[in-house]
Design a protein around this motif. Structure first.
Motif, PDB file in Angstrom:
ATOM      1  N   HIS A   1      -8.798 -24.755  -6.167  1.00  0.00           N
ATOM      2  CA  HIS A   1      -8.019 -25.534  -5.480  1.00  0.00           C
ATOM      3  C   HIS A   1      -6.965 -25.536  -4.453  1.00  0.00           C
ATOM      4  O   HIS A   1      -6.054 -24.714  -4.721  1.00  0.00           O
ATOM      5  N   GLN A   2      -7.765 -25.464  -3.459  1.00  0.00           N
ATOM      6  CA  GLN A   2      -6.511 -25.430  -2.269  1.00  0.00           C
ATOM      7  C   GLN A   2      -5.426 -27.134  -1.959  1.00  0.00           C
ATOM      8  O   GLN A   2      -6.221 -27.807  -1.926  1.00  0.00           O
ATOM      9  N   GLY A   3      -4.348 -26.476  -2.433  1.00  0.00           N
ATOM     10  CA  GLY A   3      -3.626 -27.821  -2.487  1.00  0.00           C
ATOM     11  C   GLY A   3      -2.338 -27.819  -3.128  1.00  0.00           C
ATOM     12  O   GLY A   3      -1.984 -25.922  -3.927  1.00  0.00           O
ATOM     13  N   ASP A   4      -0.803 -28.100  -3.473  1.00  0.00           N
ATOM     14  CA  ASP A   4       0.296 -28.647  -4.288  1.00  0.00           C
ATOM     15  C   ASP A   4       0.058 -28.624  -5.859  1.00  0.00           C
ATOM     16  O   ASP A   4      -0.520 -29.813  -5.724  1.00  0.00           O
ATOM     17  N   CYS A   5       0.342 -27.396  -5.929  1.00  0.00           N
ATOM     18  CA  CYS A   5      -0.185 -27.944  -7.659  1.00  0.00           C
ATOM     19  C   CYS A   5       1.231 -28.989  -8.197  1.00  0.00           C
ATOM     20  O   CYS A   5       0.626 -29.575  -9.036  1.00  0.00           O
ATOM     21  N   THR A   6       2.041 -29.240  -7.750  1.00  0.00           N
ATOM     22  CA  THR A   6       2.989 -29.819  -7.972  1.00  0.00           C
ATOM     23  C   THR A   6       2.310 -31.399  -7.965  1.00  0.00           C
ATOM     24  O   THR A   6       2.126 -32.273  -8.945  1.00  0.00           O
ATOM     25  N   LEU A   7       1.321 -31.823  -7.331  1.00  0.00           N
ATOM     26  CA  LEU A   7       0.450 -32.778  -6.921  1.00  0.00           C
ATOM     27  C   LEU A   7      -1.117 -32.928  -7.790  1.00  0.00           C
ATOM     28  O   LEU A   7      -1.771 -34.187  -8.278  1.00  0.00           O
ATOM     29  N   LEU A   8      -1.792 -30.681  -8.011  1.00  0.00           N
ATOM     30  CA  LEU A   8      -2.600 -31.125  -8.325  1.00  0.00           C
ATOM     31  C   LEU A   8      -2.662 -31.508 -10.365  1.00  0.00           C
ATOM     32  O   LEU A   8      -3.685 -30.889 -10.982  1.00  0.00           O
ATOM     33  N   LEU A   9      -1.762 -30.508 -10.583  1.00  0.00           N
ATOM     34  CA  LEU A   9      -1.493 -30.336 -12.411  1.00  0.00           C
ATOM     35  C   LEU A   9      -1.801 -31.509 -12.542  1.00  0.00           C
ATOM     36  O   LEU A   9      -1.485 -31.864 -13.976  1.00  0.00           O
ATOM     37  N   PRO A  10      -0.690 -33.049 -12.676  1.00  0.00           N
ATOM     38  CA  PRO A  10      -1.072 -34.183 -13.122  1.00  0.00           C
ATOM     39  C   PRO A  10      -2.255 -34.979 -13.121  1.00  0.00           C
ATOM     40  O   PRO A  10      -2.510 -35.297 -14.058  1.00  0.00           O
ATOM     41  N   GLN A  11      -3.224 -34.283 -12.563  1.00  0.00           N
ATOM     42  CA  GLN A  11      -4.934 -34.842 -12.555  1.00  0.00           C
ATOM     43  C   GLN A  11      -5.200 -34.108 -13.953  1.00  0.00           C
ATOM     44  O   GLN A  11      -6.513 -34.438 -14.305  1.00  0.00           O
ATOM     45  N   TYR A  12      -4.385 -33.036 -14.669  1.00  0.00           N
ATOM     46  CA  TYR A  12      -5.652 -31.934 -16.073  1.00  0.00           C
ATOM     47  C   TYR A  12      -4.713 -32.779 -17.089  1.00  0.00           C
ATOM     48  O   TYR A  12      -3.598 -33.205 -16.649  1.00  0.00           O
ATOM     49  N   PRO A  13      -4.919 -32.812 -18.120  1.00  0.00           N
ATOM     50  CA  PRO A  13      -4.592 -33.274 -19.293  1.00  0.00           C
ATOM     51  C   PRO A  13      -3.681 -32.624 -20.117  1.00  0.00           C
ATOM     52  O   PRO A  13      -3.775 -31.549 -19.638  1.00  0.00           O
ATOM     53  N   ASP A  14      -3.234 -33.067 -21.072  1.00  0.00           N
ATOM     54  CA  ASP A  14      -1.796 -32.718 -21.544  1.00  0.00           C
ATOM     55  C   ASP A  14      -2.842 -31.177 -22.271  1.00  0.00           C
ATOM     56  O   ASP A  14      -4.010 -31.359 -22.750  1.00  0.00           O
TER      57      ASP A  14
ATOM     58  N   PHE B   1      -4.556 -22.377  -7.979  1.00  0.00           N
ATOM     59  CA  PHE B   1      -4.183 -23.033  -6.887  1.00  0.00           C
ATOM     60  C   PHE B   1      -3.557 -22.947  -6.153  1.00  0.00           C
ATOM     61  O   PHE B   1      -2.810 -21.824  -6.076  1.00  0.00           O
ATOM     62  N   GLU B   2      -3.584 -23.057  -4.651  1.00  0.00           N
ATOM     63  CA  GLU B   2      -2.521 -22.849  -4.446  1.00  0.00           C
ATOM     64  C   GLU B   2      -2.692 -22.991  -2.340  1.00  0.00           C
ATOM     65  O   GLU B   2      -3.924 -23.799  -2.341  1.00  0.00           O
ATOM     66  N   LEU B   3      -1.049 -23.003  -1.861  1.00  0.00           N
ATOM     67  CA  LEU B   3      -0.856 -24.160  -0.579  1.00  0.00           C
ATOM     68  C   LEU B   3      -1.618 -23.618   0.427  1.00  0.00           C
ATOM     69  O   LEU B   3      -2.208 -24.366   1.142  1.00  0.00           O
ATOM     70  N   ASP B   4      -1.254 -22.315   0.794  1.00  0.00           N
ATOM     71  CA  ASP B   4      -1.399 -21.253   2.115  1.00  0.00           C
ATOM     72  C   ASP B   4      -3.095 -21.670   1.910  1.00  0.00           C
ATOM     73  O   ASP B   4      -4.076 -20.770   1.396  1.00  0.00           O
ATOM     74  N   LYS B   5      -3.743 -22.716   2.556  1.00  0.00           N
ATOM     75  CA  LYS B   5      -5.345 -22.219   3.199  1.00  0.00           C
ATOM     76  C   LYS B   5      -5.781 -20.877   3.649  1.00  0.00           C
ATOM     77  O   LYS B   5      -6.991 -20.172   2.908  1.00  0.00           O
ATOM     78  N   GLY B   6      -5.345 -20.140   4.099  1.00  0.00           N
ATOM     79  CA  GLY B   6      -5.347 -19.083   4.892  1.00  0.00           C
ATOM     80  C   GLY B   6      -5.677 -17.616   3.412  1.00  0.00           C
ATOM     81  O   GLY B   6      -6.555 -16.869   3.072  1.00  0.00           O
TER      82      GLY B   6
ATOM     83  N   ALA C   1      -8.789 -15.477  -1.244  1.00  0.00           N
ATOM     84  CA  ALA C   1      -8.679 -15.746  -2.488  1.00  0.00           C
ATOM     85  C   ALA C   1      -9.680 -15.688  -2.968  1.00  0.00           C
ATOM     86  O   ALA C   1     -10.692 -15.339  -4.282  1.00  0.00           O
ATOM     87  N   LYS C   2     -10.881 -17.260  -3.048  1.00  0.00           N
ATOM     88  CA  LYS C   2     -11.980 -17.806  -3.263  1.00  0.00           C
ATOM     89  C   LYS C   2     -13.483 -16.329  -2.619  1.00  0.00           C
ATOM     90  O   LYS C   2     -13.892 -16.111  -3.278  1.00  0.00           O
ATOM     91  N   LYS C   3     -13.522 -15.870  -1.353  1.00  0.00           N
ATOM     92  CA  LYS C   3     -13.813 -14.323  -0.720  1.00  0.00           C
ATOM     93  C   LYS C   3     -13.968 -13.521  -2.027  1.00  0.00           C
ATOM     94  O   LYS C   3     -14.845 -12.919  -2.498  1.00  0.00           O
TER      95      LYS C   3
END
Length: 271
Positions: free
Chosen positions: A56-69, A242-247, A252-254
């Motif tokens: 996922h591309q984005g801020d891990c401090t915002l993305l990780l809260p979407q996951y359960p314990d 997770f990775e904040l930098d789009k480039g 990584a995806k490729k």
């Protein structure tokens, strides 16, 4: 798109039998059961291949809260060193000029790890006090220290800088899959072709194999060019990054998709 508007890619490719390949809002529990459709652990770790990754591309401090314990079994990560790094070509690392992300990120990493789990974190040696404070505030116990000697100098100032380091952090009372030494040779220089602070697979593979079992869920919230996930996939782990930098995310995806498609070990000079 995920809940916060970031682009995400969920790509389980060429995997052993598993559930549907549709995007998942959160992973299954950290210790899957046969009833939940989990793969049985492989008897031969070195030979197991599970080309399964979720990035996922984005801020891990915002993305990780979407996951359960207790969603993951191991975290291996190389966060910004908080040193304002810039390489010879002028490349830099996002958020390497501040520590606002540090405590929130490791607090979430601790929460989403299984009750008994390891986290291996690289760090900036001249910012050790900040990393220690964040790790302890999150709840981690510091249990070990790794040194990775290099065959070259990263830079030369008052001394020649010829090694990097990482700490072994513990949640609960986990047991390693196998006990390894705390000095691991860096191996060949990556040339930092994919990322300004690219880590070689030669140091990541033994960490993944030592602190998780085949089929485990491995997390890297600062995945950069995807090296931790590549190592995890090669060891038969299910990997989330997770990775904040789009480039960097696109690199990584490729890289990971090519790894899956060619059915072979990753070549570190994929461009």
């Amino acid at each position: 798109m995920n809940l916060f508007g970031y682009h995400s890619t969920v790509t389980p490719i060429l995997a052993l039998p598993q559930g549907p390949a549709a995007p998942r809002p959160a992973p299954a529990p950290a210790t899957p059961t046969p009833e939940a459709g989990a793969r049985a652990p492989a008897s031969n770790d070195a030979g197991e291949r599970c080309y399964d990754f979720d990035i996922h591309q984005g801020d891990c401090t915002l993305l990780l809260p979407q996951y359960p314990d207790h969603s993951f079994d191991l975290a291996v990560t190389d966060p910004p060193y908080i040193v304002g790094y810039r390489d010879r070509g002028g490349r830099s690392v996002l958020n390497d000029d501040n520590d606002k992300w540090l405590e929130p990120a490791f607090r979430e990493i601790f929460r989403v790890l299984a009750r008994d789990a390891f986290c291996v974190s690289f760090y900036g040696w001249n910012q050790t006090d900040r990393f220690f404070a964040a790790w302890k505030a999150a709840g981690f116990r510091i249990a070990g220290h790794f040194t990775f000697p290099k065959r070259y100098s990263s830079s030369v100032r008052l001394v020649r800088y010829q090694h990097e380091s990482a700490y072994l952090l513990v949640k609960g009372q986990p047991e390693p899959a196998n006990v390894i030494g705390d000095v691991i040779d860096w191996g060949a220089h990556t040339g930092n072709k994919l990322h300004p602070t690219q880590k070689p697979l030669s140091i990541l593979l033994p960490l993944v194999q030592a602190f998780s079992k085949p089929g485990a869920r491995v997390l890297d919230p600062f995945m950069g060019s995807g090296s931790t996930l590549a190592a995890g996939m090669m060891c038969g782990r299910q990997c989330t990054g997770f990775e904040l930098d789009k480039g960097n995310f696109e690199i990584a995806k490729k890289r990971l998709m090519r790894m899956a498609q060619v059915h072979s070990h990753l070549v570190d000079d994929v461009s």
